[in-house]
Design an enzyme around this catalytic site. Structure first.
Site, mmCIF file in Angstrom:
data_model
loop_
_atom_site.group_PDB
_atom_site.id
_atom_site.type_symbol
_atom_site.label_atom_id
_atom_site.label_comp_id
_atom_site.label_asym_id
_atom_site.label_seq_id
_atom_site.Cartn_x
_atom_site.Cartn_y
_atom_site.Cartn_z
ATOM 1 C CB SER A 184 -83.715 -43.361 -21.342
ATOM 2 O OG SER A 184 -85.528 -43.226 -21.095
ATOM 3 C CG HIS B 111 -79.453 -41.801 -20.474
ATOM 4 N ND1 HIS B 111 -79.426 -43.235 -20.542
ATOM 5 C CD2 HIS B 111 -80.691 -42.233 -20.074
ATOM 6 C CE1 HIS B 111 -79.986 -43.900 -20.669
ATOM 7 N NE2 HIS B 111 -81.225 -43.015 -20.167
ATOM 8 C CE LYS C 234 -79.818 -45.836 -16.857
ATOM 9 N NZ LYS C 234 -80.961 -45.410 -16.753
HETATM 10 C C1 LIG Z 1 -81.879 -45.563 -15.778
HETATM 11 C C2 LIG Z 1 -82.478 -44.271 -15.421
HETATM 12 C C3 LIG Z 1 -82.990 -44.197 -14.353
HETATM 13 C C4 LIG Z 1 -83.096 -45.606 -13.213
HETATM 14 O O1 LIG Z 1 -82.160 -45.377 -12.720
HETATM 15 P P1 LIG Z 1 -81.505 -47.032 -12.090
HETATM 16 O O2 LIG Z 1 -79.979 -46.927 -10.842
HETATM 17 O O3 LIG Z 1 -81.079 -48.005 -13.414
HETATM 18 O O4 LIG Z 1 -82.206 -47.142 -11.348
HETATM 19 C C5 LIG Z 1 -83.454 -42.824 -13.587
HETATM 20 N N1 LIG Z 1 -83.946 -41.874 -14.904
HETATM 21 C C6 LIG Z 1 -83.714 -42.338 -16.222
HETATM 22 C C7 LIG Z 1 -83.680 -41.279 -17.645
HETATM 23 C C8 LIG Z 1 -82.751 -43.327 -16.982
HETATM 24 O O5 LIG Z 1 -82.649 -43.620 -17.867
#
Ligand SMILES: *Cc1c(COP(=O)(O)O)cnc(C)c1O
Length: 384
Positions: free
Chosen positions: A180, A208, A238
């Site tokens: 990320s 992602h 996302k």
């Molecule tokens: C954003 C993210 C999460 C968490 O997901 P949410 O739905 O925002 O709680 C978990 N793992 C990664 C790699 C992320 O980028």
């Protein structure tokens, strides 16, 4: 005054002096390429809304329909009385899209990571994890009480050594598919081969990649990987433009999560209107080849422009494009200077990452002009 308050104030002051104080900025518009932040219009290069779906008319309409059909609150956890027909439909549609036999929906990705890891491993087991994994995966391993074996970023040889010397009852490899803060892709084919050799499961956090890679089906589809040993997480906040998460895996594993995963069992189900919007989002992702093409064009234009001015990019082919900078203060100064010029780019600093950086995130919602404007402004600032 409680003694703790003085300690906390001192700790906050210390962070402020180190350029590490965090504060929230307030949006007065929906998520999108152009947002109003603390009263100022900014072109937004720091959201994860990769396909520009967060405020898409079709999703808004589906959420409105969903509210009219199902109400707003789910009223209970999934195992009590909060599991609706539309949750079920959404899970089936997701499983079909990613080509797995079963899927389970969660209120957030953070909770899904806690759920999967704590339900599958405990004291006699071991988790093998990349050092740059997302914080939620690290927290999940700590909560599970399994032995926590971390390998250097993408170091498959070290992973193999750790697996070979392990005497743990169960072995779980846990890894971000797309990192990320770096934007690079894990060597998942090699990791799956190791999972097979050492009878481990491979849990892939595709927060992602889902919606973006593999024609929208995610990183595993992009790499052509399929195996019963794979557990796949897609977060829905996302590219999907919603909020929540889905875990796809073999039916026995999904049944086990429903029965044993405390972060699944002891939380209220996400509002069913979100599942209804989710069905619309899956359709937009399926038909989103044009959006993904736009995204790739923006990334290519940005990388070309940054290489031309000697910026320190990372090896990323995804919409996450970091630029490494000297120190925390330089990261903050660049982010501030960009904001003054109308561009919103996050400065990411330790402890979130080992080295300070600007993290530029692209969206299909950006226009070519917005991307060109960012590139020209960055070139000017980095030369200065
Ligand atoms: C954003 C993210 C999460 C968490 O997901 P949410 O739905 O925002 O709680 C978990 N793992 C990664 C790699 C992320 O980028």
């Amino acid at each position: 005054m409680p003694a703790m308050f003085a300690e906390l104030s001192a700790a906050l002051r210390q962070r402020d002096e180190a350029g590490l104080l965090r504060r929230r900025r307030e949006l007065a518009t929906p998520q999108g390429a152009l947002v109003e932040v603390d009263g100022q219009p900014l072109v937004n290069f720091c959201s994860n809304d990769y396909l520009g779906l967060a405020a898409h008319p079709a999703l808004i309409a589906a959420a409105q329909d969903g509210a009219a059909r199902w109400g707003v609150g789910s009223g209970a956890s999934h195992l009590v009385s909060g599991h609706f027909t539309v949750h079920e439909q959404f899970e089936q549609a997701f499983a079909a899209l990613v080509g797995r036999p079963a899927a389970l929906s969660f209120a957030t990705g953070y909770l899904a990571n806690l759920a999967v890891v704590t339900a599958l491993v405990g004291r006699d087991d071991a988790v093998f994890a990349d050092k740059l994994n997302h914080a939620s995966l690290n927290d999940a391993v700590l909560l599970s009480r399994a032995e926590f074996k971390r390998f250097a970023h993408n170091d498959v040889a070290q992973l193999e050594r750790l697996l070979a010397e392990s005497t743990a009852r169960r072995k779980l490899i846990v890894v971000d598919a797309v990192f990320s803060m770096d934007g690079d892709i894990a060597p998942l084919a090699d990791m799956l081969a190791l999972a097979e050799r050492y009878d481990a499961l491979l849990y892939v956090d595709d927060a992602h990649g889902f919606g973006v890679l593999g024609d929208g089906r995610g990183t595993l589809a992009e790499l052509g990987l399929a195996s019963p040993r794979l557990i796949q997480l897609a977060t829905l906040g996302k590219a999907a433009g919603l909020g929540g998460a889905m875990v796809a895996a073999e039916p026995v594993l999904i049944d086990w999560l429903v029965n044993a995963a405390r972060p699944y069992i002891y939380t209220t189900a996400a509002p069913p209107l979100l599942a209804q919007a989710g069905l619309a989002s899956l359709r937009l992702i399926t038909e989103g080849a044009g959006l993904r093409g736009t995204l790739r064009r923006h990334v290519a234009a940005f990388r070309g422009a940054m290489q031309a001015c000697g910026a320190q990019l990372l090896d990323s082919a995804t919409p996450i494009q970091p630029i490494l900078v000297q120190d925390n203060q330089h990261a903050l100064a660049l982010s501030d200077a960009l904001r003054e010029r109308g561009y919103w780019v996050a400065a990411i600093r330790p402890p979130t990452v080992p080295t300070p950086r600007l993290r530029v995130c692209f969206s299909a919602a950006h226009s070519d002009e917005q991307v060109a404007g960012l590139c020209a402004t960055l070139q000017e600032l980095l030369r200065a």
